[in-house]
Design a protein around this motif. Structure first.
Motif, mmCIF file in Angstrom:
data_model
loop_
_atom_site.group_PDB
_atom_site.id
_atom_site.type_symbol
_atom_site.label_atom_id
_atom_site.label_comp_id
_atom_site.label_asym_id
_atom_site.label_seq_id
_atom_site.Cartn_x
_atom_site.Cartn_y
_atom_site.Cartn_z
ATOM 1 N N LEU A 1 -0.652 6.953 -13.114
ATOM 2 C CA LEU A 1 -0.930 6.742 -14.532
ATOM 3 C C LEU A 1 -2.391 6.414 -14.807
ATOM 4 N N ASN A 2 -3.148 6.260 -13.719
ATOM 5 C CA ASN A 2 -4.580 5.936 -13.848
ATOM 6 C C ASN A 2 -4.789 4.647 -14.636
ATOM 7 N N ILE A 3 -4.012 3.624 -14.258
ATOM 8 C CA ILE A 3 -4.149 2.301 -14.873
ATOM 9 C C ILE A 3 -4.233 1.266 -13.754
ATOM 10 N N PRO A 4 -4.834 0.100 -14.036
ATOM 11 C CA PRO A 4 -4.991 -0.897 -12.977
ATOM 12 C C PRO A 4 -3.660 -1.547 -12.576
ATOM 13 N N PHE A 5 -3.679 -2.171 -11.418
ATOM 14 C CA PHE A 5 -2.501 -2.843 -10.862
ATOM 15 C C PHE A 5 -1.900 -3.830 -11.860
ATOM 16 N N GLY A 6 -2.754 -4.642 -12.465
ATOM 17 C CA GLY A 6 -2.280 -5.663 -13.400
ATOM 18 C C GLY A 6 -1.544 -5.054 -14.587
ATOM 19 N N THR A 7 -2.035 -3.917 -15.046
ATOM 20 C CA THR A 7 -1.393 -3.241 -16.173
ATOM 21 C C THR A 7 -0.038 -2.676 -15.755
ATOM 22 N N VAL A 8 0.035 -2.146 -14.535
ATOM 23 C CA VAL A 8 1.323 -1.656 -14.016
ATOM 24 C C VAL A 8 2.338 -2.798 -14.032
ATOM 25 N N GLN A 9 1.909 -3.925 -13.508
ATOM 26 C CA GLN A 9 2.798 -5.090 -13.396
ATOM 27 C C GLN A 9 3.287 -5.543 -14.775
ATOM 28 N N SER A 10 2.383 -5.666 -15.731
ATOM 29 C CA SER A 10 2.786 -6.165 -17.046
ATOM 30 C C SER A 10 3.656 -5.141 -17.775
ATOM 31 N N ARG A 11 3.352 -3.860 -17.620
ATOM 32 C CA ARG A 11 4.179 -2.851 -18.289
ATOM 33 C C ARG A 11 5.596 -2.858 -17.742
ATOM 34 N N ILE A 12 5.712 -3.011 -16.422
ATOM 35 C CA ILE A 12 7.041 -3.046 -15.811
ATOM 36 C C ILE A 12 7.798 -4.272 -16.295
ATOM 37 N N PHE A 13 7.108 -5.401 -16.332
ATOM 38 C CA PHE A 13 7.757 -6.638 -16.780
ATOM 39 C C PHE A 13 8.310 -6.461 -18.201
ATOM 40 N N LEU B 1 13.794 3.636 -10.052
ATOM 41 C CA LEU B 1 14.643 4.747 -9.616
ATOM 42 C C LEU B 1 13.977 5.554 -8.503
ATOM 43 N N GLN B 2 12.680 5.801 -8.670
ATOM 44 C CA GLN B 2 11.994 6.608 -7.672
ATOM 45 C C GLN B 2 11.361 5.794 -6.546
ATOM 46 N N GLY B 3 11.278 4.469 -6.746
ATOM 47 C CA GLY B 3 10.755 3.620 -5.675
ATOM 48 C C GLY B 3 9.272 3.758 -5.405
ATOM 49 N N LEU B 4 8.523 4.200 -6.406
ATOM 50 C CA LEU B 4 7.073 4.279 -6.210
ATOM 51 C C LEU B 4 6.491 2.876 -6.169
ATOM 52 N N SER B 5 5.497 2.662 -5.345
ATOM 53 C CA SER B 5 4.829 1.359 -5.274
ATOM 54 C C SER B 5 3.902 1.209 -6.479
ATOM 55 N N TYR B 6 3.439 -0.004 -6.696
ATOM 56 C CA TYR B 6 2.507 -0.225 -7.806
ATOM 57 C C TYR B 6 1.220 0.565 -7.585
ATOM 58 N N ALA B 7 0.808 0.690 -6.327
ATOM 59 C CA ALA B 7 -0.413 1.462 -6.036
ATOM 60 C C ALA B 7 -0.219 2.926 -6.425
ATOM 61 N N GLU B 8 0.959 3.467 -6.109
ATOM 62 C CA GLU B 8 1.237 4.864 -6.450
ATOM 63 C C GLU B 8 1.343 5.049 -7.957
ATOM 64 N N ILE B 9 1.985 4.088 -8.634
ATOM 65 C CA ILE B 9 2.107 4.171 -10.086
ATOM 66 C C ILE B 9 0.729 4.038 -10.722
ATOM 67 N N GLU C 1 0.839 -1.185 0.000
ATOM 68 C CA GLU C 1 0.000 0.000 0.000
ATOM 69 C C GLU C 1 0.877 1.238 0.000
ATOM 70 N N ALA C 2 0.354 2.315 -0.539
ATOM 71 C CA ALA C 2 1.103 3.577 -0.521
ATOM 72 C C ALA C 2 1.324 4.006 0.926
ATOM 73 N N PRO C 3 2.493 4.536 1.222
ATOM 74 C CA PRO C 3 2.765 4.954 2.607
ATOM 75 C C PRO C 3 1.786 6.046 3.025
ATOM 76 N N ALA C 4 1.486 6.045 4.308
ATOM 77 C CA ALA C 4 0.541 7.033 4.821
ATOM 78 C C ALA C 4 1.109 8.427 4.628
ATOM 79 N N VAL C 5 0.245 9.338 4.225
ATOM 80 C CA VAL C 5 0.662 10.726 4.034
ATOM 81 C C VAL C 5 0.529 11.433 5.354
#
Lengths: 195, 207
Positions: free
Chosen positions: B175-187, B163-171, B18-22
């Motif tokens: 980018l306004n894309i689902p978790f699964g899309t983040v994962q596949s794009r990174i892969f 490089l920036q260490g953003l979590s998948y939730a933050e990404i 989860e994204a770190p608490a603000v």
């Protein structure tokens, strides 16, 4: 094969610690152990991530906050009219001027006090023009210099344009009697008038 | 949580994705900035300037251009703050503005693939040995060159993650894309980058 590709994609999530389901993590870990192709893919992901993670950071530029706030202040400066607004206003004023000049062919001609027959009365109205009735005598009108008495911004800009660029005199009614077809202002186009 | 495998491979799982608490302080700064408190916004800029600059700089490979784009992103963010519905998501929202701003620029302009600021590149090696420094500089340059060969959106997502260490939730929020899309794009982005990297860098066989 499809399952293998799906497993490969999940390697990224596994490597980044993003897979929350412990059962899913264990299953994937076992698949990696059993499948050389999957293991190779995982090692590649890890190597690339490691290579990127080894890059040093750049120093951020000095005074970024000062620069940002300076640009914000410049954009907020009062009296600074965006170029687009000036362009739109000018085009709008020209369009109204064309409309007024075109409408003069249908206008009622009024004699001014010294017999100069060149004075015309024009409407500024959003509806189709109809000549005003009854006849308005010059005594019923007084000349103004915009922005006096004009509150509508669009009309004001048009009147200023007509007054300054084309030497038109701007008259408003003294009697307070206005034709129901009148718009928000009356413009007298006095082609013989001197400035 | 750690899991050890027969072949000596160790996985370490983060406690939470989860994204770190603000912190409440940041939410306060964001709210004040939305009410046109420039001092508060200046503090937000100071808080994020390093990260945002590094993000942009990793994508455009030019110091001055990166400064301008970073500045532009902060200014755009300020004038859009009143449209931010959740002050707690300021970070993702800011990165989204910077990402879109940078990608827009990259689409319009054709930029050199090679970093034009070679003489300003820093070495991460503390050792003063010129040889080690040269190796380190060359290695970094090679990796950044390879990153520059990716499509802008592939480069962008890897910069965010690795490089920036953003979590998948933050990404995902940025980018306004689902978790699964983040994962596949990174892969697939890492897979593509691998093809541009020298094997000696990938597998640590360089000397």
């Amino acid at each position: 094969m499809r399952n293998n590709e799906k497993n490969k994609i999940e390697l990224a999530g596994l490597l980044d610690g993003e897979l929350k389901d412990v059962a899913q993590v264990e299953k994937l870990a076992q698949a990696i152990s059993a499948n050389p192709d999957l293991k190779r893919a995982y090692d590649e992901q890890r190597s690339v991530k490691s290579a990127l993670g080894s890059l040093p950071e750049y120093d951020s530029p000095d005074f970024m906050a000062t620069r940002v706030l300076g640009e914000i202040a410049a954009k907020k400066r009062p009296g600074r009219i965006p170029a687009l607004r000036v362009l739109v206003t000018t085009i709008g004023s020209l369009a109204l001027a064309v409309l007024a000049i075109t409408a003069t062919t249908q206008l009622f001609l009024a004699q001014n006090q010294d017999g100069n027959s060149d004075a015309l009365i024009a409407h500024e109205t959003s509806r189709a023009f109809t000549p005003p009735e009854p006849v308005f005598t010059p005594q019923d009108w007084r000349e103004i210099t915009p922005p006096e008495d004009v509150t509508d911004e669009r009309v004001l800009e048009f009147l200023i344009f007509a007054n300054e660029a084309h030497a038109y005199r701007v008259m408003v009614s003294n009697t307070g009697v206005m034709s129901p077809d009148m718009g928000e202002a009356l413009l007298v186009l006095d082609t013989g008038g001197s400035r | 949580m750690e899991m050890t495998f027969a072949r000596g491979m160790v996985l370490t799982q983060k406690k939470s994705s989860e994204a770190p608490a603000v912190d409440a302080d940041e939410v306060t700064l964001v709210n004040r900035s939305a009410n046109r408190d420039e001092k508060a916004y200046g503090m937000l800029v100071q808080r994020y300037q390093a990260r945002l600059f590094n993000f942009v700089r990793s994508m455009v490979r030019n110091q001055e251009l990166a400064e301008d784009l970073t500045q532009e992103s902060f200014v755009k963010a300020y004038f859009s703050l009143q449209r931010l519905q959740n002050p707690a998501s300021f970070k993702s929202w800011l990165f989204r503005i910077a990402n879109n701003n940078t990608l827009d620029y990259l689409r319009k302009k054709r930029l050199p693939q090679v970093d034009v600021d070679e003489h300003l590149r820093e070495s991460y090696v503390d050792d003063a040995s010129p040889e080690k420094k040269h190796v380190a500089d060359s290695r970094s340059e090679h990796i950044r060159d390879a990153l520059g060969k990716l499509k802008p959106d592939q480069c962008s997502i890897l910069v965010m993650c690795d490089l920036q260490g953003l979590s998948y939730a933050e990404i995902s929020a940025t980018l306004n894309i689902p978790f699964g899309t983040v994962q596949s794009r990174i892969f697939y982005a890492r897979k593509k980058l691998k093809n541009h990297l020298d094997k000696s860098i990938l597998f640590g066989t360089e000397k």
